[in-house]
Scaffold this active site. Sequence first.
Site, short mmCIF file in Angstrom:
data_model
loop_
_atom_site.label_atom_id
_atom_site.label_comp_id
_atom_site.label_asym_id
_atom_site.label_seq_id
_atom_site.Cartn_x
_atom_site.Cartn_y
_atom_site.Cartn_z
N SER A 167 0.84 -1.20 0.00
CA SER A 167 0.00 0.00 0.00
C SER A 167 0.88 1.25 0.00
O SER A 167 0.38 2.36 -0.20
CB SER A 167 -0.95 0.01 1.20
OG SER A 167 -0.24 -0.24 2.39
N GLU A 175 -0.18 -12.45 -1.55
CA GLU A 175 -1.63 -12.53 -1.75
C GLU A 175 -2.01 -13.79 -2.53
O GLU A 175 -1.34 -14.14 -3.50
CB GLU A 175 -2.11 -11.28 -2.51
CG GLU A 175 -1.88 -9.99 -1.75
CD GLU A 175 -2.36 -8.75 -2.51
OE1 GLU A 175 -2.99 -8.89 -3.59
OE2 GLU A 175 -2.10 -7.63 -2.02
N GLU A 224 -9.14 -9.59 4.07
CA GLU A 224 -9.51 -8.22 3.72
C GLU A 224 -10.91 -8.15 3.14
O GLU A 224 -11.25 -8.86 2.18
CB GLU A 224 -8.48 -7.64 2.72
CG GLU A 224 -8.80 -6.21 2.32
CD GLU A 224 -7.64 -5.46 1.69
OE1 GLU A 224 -6.51 -5.98 1.64
OE2 GLU A 224 -7.88 -4.32 1.25
O1 KIV Z 1 -0.34 -3.44 1.68
C1 KIV Z 1 -1.05 -3.35 2.70
O2 KIV Z 1 -1.09 -2.32 3.39
C2 KIV Z 1 -1.87 -4.49 3.07
C3 KIV Z 1 -2.90 -4.26 4.13
C4 KIV Z 1 -4.08 -3.60 3.54
C5 KIV Z 1 -3.25 -5.50 4.84
O3 KIV Z 1 -1.76 -5.53 2.50
#
Ligand code: KIV
Length: 271
Positions: free
Chosen positions: A52, A122, A189
């Site tokens: 993120s 993921e 999520e």
């Molecule tokens: O990249 C991220 O911040 C995440 C969270 C949303 C769990 O995977």
Amino acid sequence: MSTQGKIRAVTTYRLTEMKEKGEKISMLTAYDYSMARILDEAGIDVILCGDSAANVMAGYETTIPMTLEQMIYHGRSVKRAVKRALVVVDLPFGTYQGNSRRALASAIRIMKETEADAIKLEGGAEVIDSVNRILSAGIPVMGHLGLTPQSINKFGTYTVRAREQDEADKLFNDAILLQDAGCFAIVLEKIPAALGTMVARELKIPMIGIGGGNGVDGQVLVIHDMLGITNEFSPRFLRRYADLYSVMSGAVQQYISDVKSGDFPNEKEQY
Ligand code: KIV
């Protein structure tokens, strides 16, 4: 703290212990030294250096452009600040899917170059070869199911996942697969709370929710969202604990005004 006053670092084993004792796990993201230091000293259990970073650090729409080099840079900065929390670094898109040898090479680079404690990736059955190969090298793996942002172009929407029975069944089977492979925890999520509760109840390893309801074993949020640094993103699962956008913007406006008026620096603020 331990009895000798030494910090007891959070380990993957400790997270399992917390689940067994019904102690909730707290997890937040961080991408840089200063933020990671604040989180660690505040007592957070797990720091996720998530991809993120693509959104909140680099301003991309999706997490897809993030590179391994960028994750290593962020992961290394975070890890340098942390004394207690478990540090997990995301494997970015394109570094582990469809090629388990490449996945292991990517995970090894993260572990060697950031000194993180674990990696996250993921997916379930689609990436199980990569998960197995990474685990076979002794690298702890955190899974991530439900809304998986690296697959956004396949989903076409950021809406709640696994509302339909087929997708809920797949999610449950994927969670079992990841647990049986040896993953130490899974992020769930944006899924229905009842599904999150059921999966957390049935599995031995901790389920960490982000929009996964209150029946899971812990919670994670993106730090910029929970501190209100970002103000344009308001999903239902997000609780804002501060309005730092306003605080920071106000401070910057005051600074501009003080510079322009000649009020800053004053006599005590110069040599
Ligand atoms: O990249 C991220 O911040 C995440 C969270 C949303 C769990 O995977």
